[in-house]
Every structure is written in C-alpha cells, then in structure tokens.
Design a protein around this motif. Structure first.
Motif, short mmCIF file in Angstrom:
data_model
loop_
_atom_site.label_atom_id
_atom_site.label_comp_id
_atom_site.label_asym_id
_atom_site.label_seq_id
_atom_site.Cartn_x
_atom_site.Cartn_y
_atom_site.Cartn_z
N GLY A 50 25.40 68.45 43.01
CA GLY A 50 26.66 68.35 43.73
C GLY A 50 26.45 68.16 45.22
N GLY A 51 25.44 68.87 45.76
CA GLY A 51 25.15 68.73 47.19
C GLY A 51 24.64 67.35 47.53
N ASN A 52 23.74 66.81 46.71
CA ASN A 52 23.22 65.46 46.96
C ASN A 52 24.29 64.40 46.81
N VAL A 56 29.93 69.42 50.38
CA VAL A 56 29.47 70.32 51.44
C VAL A 56 30.44 71.50 51.51
N THR A 57 29.90 72.73 51.59
CA THR A 57 30.73 73.94 51.59
C THR A 57 30.38 74.84 52.76
N ASP A 58 31.15 75.91 52.87
CA ASP A 58 30.79 76.98 53.80
C ASP A 58 29.67 77.81 53.16
N ASP A 59 29.29 78.92 53.79
CA ASP A 59 28.17 79.72 53.27
C ASP A 59 28.65 80.98 52.56
N GLN A 60 29.80 80.92 51.91
CA GLN A 60 30.29 82.04 51.13
C GLN A 60 29.65 81.97 49.74
N PHE A 61 28.43 82.45 49.65
CA PHE A 61 27.63 82.30 48.45
C PHE A 61 28.31 82.97 47.25
N LEU A 67 34.23 71.92 52.25
CA LEU A 67 34.73 71.38 53.51
C LEU A 67 35.15 69.94 53.19
N MET A 68 36.44 69.76 52.90
CA MET A 68 36.89 68.53 52.26
C MET A 68 36.74 67.29 53.13
N GLU A 69 36.89 67.42 54.43
CA GLU A 69 36.82 66.22 55.28
C GLU A 69 35.42 65.62 55.24
N ILE A 70 34.40 66.46 55.48
CA ILE A 70 33.03 65.94 55.45
C ILE A 70 32.61 65.61 54.02
N ILE A 95 27.64 73.25 41.57
CA ILE A 95 26.68 73.39 42.66
C ILE A 95 27.07 72.52 43.84
N ALA A 96 26.84 73.03 45.04
CA ALA A 96 27.02 72.25 46.27
C ALA A 96 25.96 72.71 47.26
N HIS A 97 26.12 72.35 48.52
CA HIS A 97 25.25 72.94 49.53
C HIS A 97 25.96 73.00 50.87
N THR A 98 25.42 73.81 51.77
CA THR A 98 25.99 73.95 53.11
C THR A 98 25.56 72.76 53.97
N GLN A 99 26.03 72.74 55.20
CA GLN A 99 25.64 71.67 56.11
C GLN A 99 24.15 71.73 56.45
N ASN A 100 23.53 72.90 56.18
CA ASN A 100 22.08 73.04 56.38
C ASN A 100 21.30 72.82 55.09
#
Length: 352
Positions: A50-52, A56-61, A67-70, A95-100
């Motif tokens: 999902g991240g690839n 992109v999400t926040d870090d609320q694991f 983060l819908m715009e990005i 699955i997703a990932h943060t901006q990092n």
C-alpha cells in the motif's frame, strides 16, 4: 523480520511501530502469491505494498489515518501509467507508510479502507469490495435465519451499520468514497453472480422499510459514574472523557439524564479494568463523585434506517416489542440524525 522478532525476544517489549511492521507480512505474502498466480494465468501484473502504491499516513501505528492529498497525488503518479499500459496492479490491503517510509497499518478490516482510498485517488466509477457474504444483511444470519441482503443503502446508513459491526465493511472505509460520491458495492467472492449491496448517496426509503438493519454488538461493558455533587458542576463529563481518552479507552455510546446525577457509557469489555481503575484513582474522593460501577454482561442492540427519520412512533414500537419479550433496557441513545436507535440490554437477552 527474524531480527525484529529476536530483538523483541531480548527486550521483552514490543512497540506499536514494531507490531505494524510484523503484522504487515501476512498481506505482503498473500498479495505476492496472488500476483504470481495471475502472471501464470497470462495477465500482466505488478505487485505493490500500500505504501509503495502511494498511500501515505500519519504515524498513529495500528490505526493510521491516510493523508489524502498527498496519497491521491502519489497513487495517481504510481498507478495510472501502468494501468494505461494494460498492467493490473496487485496491492496489499491494510498496509501503508508514513512520509518517512515507516510501515503503518490502517486498523482492523483496513483492506476495505485501502480499496476505497485507491478508488478515490484514481477517480473510478465504482468500487467493489469482495467479502464472504452476499452484501450488507438486515441482521446477523447466524441469529436470524430469515435475514436478507439489502439491495441498496445510502452512505450514511452504511456508515452506521459498519460502525455497529456490519460484516464485510470497515467503519472508515466509506468516508473517502462518500466525499467523492463514488458508488461502493459489496459482493461475495464465493457467489460472484449475486448483485450484492450498492452503497450510494441517495437514501431510498420505502414505507415498509422504516428500519433496514438490526445489529448486536457484544464484548462491551457498561460503566456508570454517579454522585449528587455532579449536579450543576461544569466540567465533570469533560474530565471523565479526558481521562478515558488519555488511557486509550474508546467510548461507543453515552447517556446522561437531565438530573445530571450520573453519566453512563459503553466501552470495549477488554478495556474495562483500565477504565475503572483510572477513573477511581482520579475521581473518587473529589467530593463530586460518589461511585463508579460497571457491568460486563451487556450488549448493544442497534436499529438503523433512513426511514426512521421524521417517522413518529418508531421508538415506541421498538421498546414495546422489547417489553413484550420481558427484556429490561439498561440504557438508550439516539442521535439527532434519527438514523439509529441504540439500547443496551443484558447479553443473555440480546438474541431475543
């Protein structure tokens, strides 16, 4: 993953970030298998987490927020070119990932959420969610054998049903689609010819379908905070809910009488000890609170339907029927939308 598990074993501690990383492997492995199977069948496919793919999400694991715009920008950039080339992307749900680029998960049932996020980002006409039921049901067929598939519901009705545990639908999954007014259809993997349930903007109300579904929510507990000192004292409710929020206790339902002498609320049963212990430590002895009591053997019954809005006598019919079965109602709540009536009964009475 072996190194992560080894470190957890040595430290005797697992963080929410580590839990998300470990939990992601099931989806990664299953989607890789699906992708390979499709390639062997002659289809052009590409495998993505999902991240690839661009989520992109926040870090609320454990319960990350996209983060819908990005996300919309990244999904379009990553997937639209290969789709135009005739390639079918196989994407891990959940699955997703943060901006990092740190792995996150979208919470229980987050694969539905992934589907609607991707669909909205690609501006599709209709999103299909495949599950193991024929669609949203009027009731749990394990309890009510005469339960039927609901052909159409509105976004708001479906959100209410999902919140109260409708099988095959993630509570947050509909929000992105509703914002873009994209159709969502729930279909059965094992019965693909069945039309399933179509979720749309319009509320289709028939005179005979005032209520569309009945749900039962188990594994909950009822907590009551009471005391004469609460009457006319501002801030008591805010303090109670602040304590619960700080200790990660989710509140499912709230009720307070106009006397202000008590507040009752429903929480997940597995968080009961945490809730009562922290409330007792923070509130008892303050002079305003006399007692904090709890009941574990309860469940929520929820009745959902747009036809209830503005229809006189619905609540009367519900509670007359309940009284006829000699069931005692412990707590009642209804929102101003009138789409849902919820009440609490003893768990043994729930199936009645």
């Amino acid at each position: 993953m072996g190194r992560v598990l080894a470190s957890i074993s040595y430290l005797k501690e697992v963080t929410p970030r580590s839990q998300d990383y470990i939990a992601s492997f099931g989806e990664k492995l299953s989607s890789a298998i699906v992708c390979t199977t499709l390639k062997e069948a002659g289809l052009k496919t590409e495998w993505y987490t999902g991240g690839n793919a661009g989520i992109v999400t926040d870090d609320q694991f454990g319960n990350a927020i996209p983060l819908m715009e990005i996300t919309t920008y990244q999904v379009k950039k990553n997937l639209e070119p290969i789709i135009k080339e005739g390639v079918t992307p196989v994407i891990t749900g959940y699955i997703a990932h943060t901006q990092n680029s740190t792995t996150t998960t979208l919470g229980r049932g987050g694969s539905d959420y992934t589907a609607t996020i991707i669909g909205v980002a690609l501006d599709v006409d209709e999103i299909w969610i495949w599950t193991d039921v024929n669609g949203l049901m009027t009731a749990d067929p394990k309890i009510e054998p005469l339960a039927k598939t609901i052909p159409t519901v509105s976004y708001v009705e479906a959100m209410e049903m999902a919140y109260f545990g409708a099988k095959g639908l993630h509570p947050r999954a509909l929000e992105p689609a509703a914002n873009k007014e994209i159709y969502v259809r729930i279909k059965n993997t094992f019965n693909p010819e069945e039309e399933g349930t179509l979720i749309e903007k319009n509320q289709n109300v028939k005179s005979v379908d005032i209520a569309k579904a009945i749900a039962i929510i188990r594994d909950v507990a009822l907590v009551t905070v009471s005391g004469a000192g609460m009457v006319g004292t501002p801030g008591i409710a805010a303090k109670v809910f602040k304590i619960l929020g700080e200790n990660h206790v989710n509140i499912l339902m709230i009720s307070q009488g106009s006397s202000e002498a008590n507040i009752s609320f429903i929480i997940p049963r597995n968080r009961l000890d945490t809730a009562t212990n922290t409330l007792e430590l923070a509130l008892l002895g303050s002079g305003n609170i006399r007692g904090i009591s709890a009941e574990e053997d309860v469940c929520i019954i929820a009745i959902v339907g747009a036809g209830m809005k503005g229809t006189p006598g619905v609540a009367a019919r519900v509670f007359t029927t309940v009284a006829d079965k000699e069931v005692n109602v412990r707590m009642i709540a209804q929102g101003s939308s009138e789409l849902n009536i919820s009440f609490v009964v003893k768990e043994a009475d729930g199936v009645k």
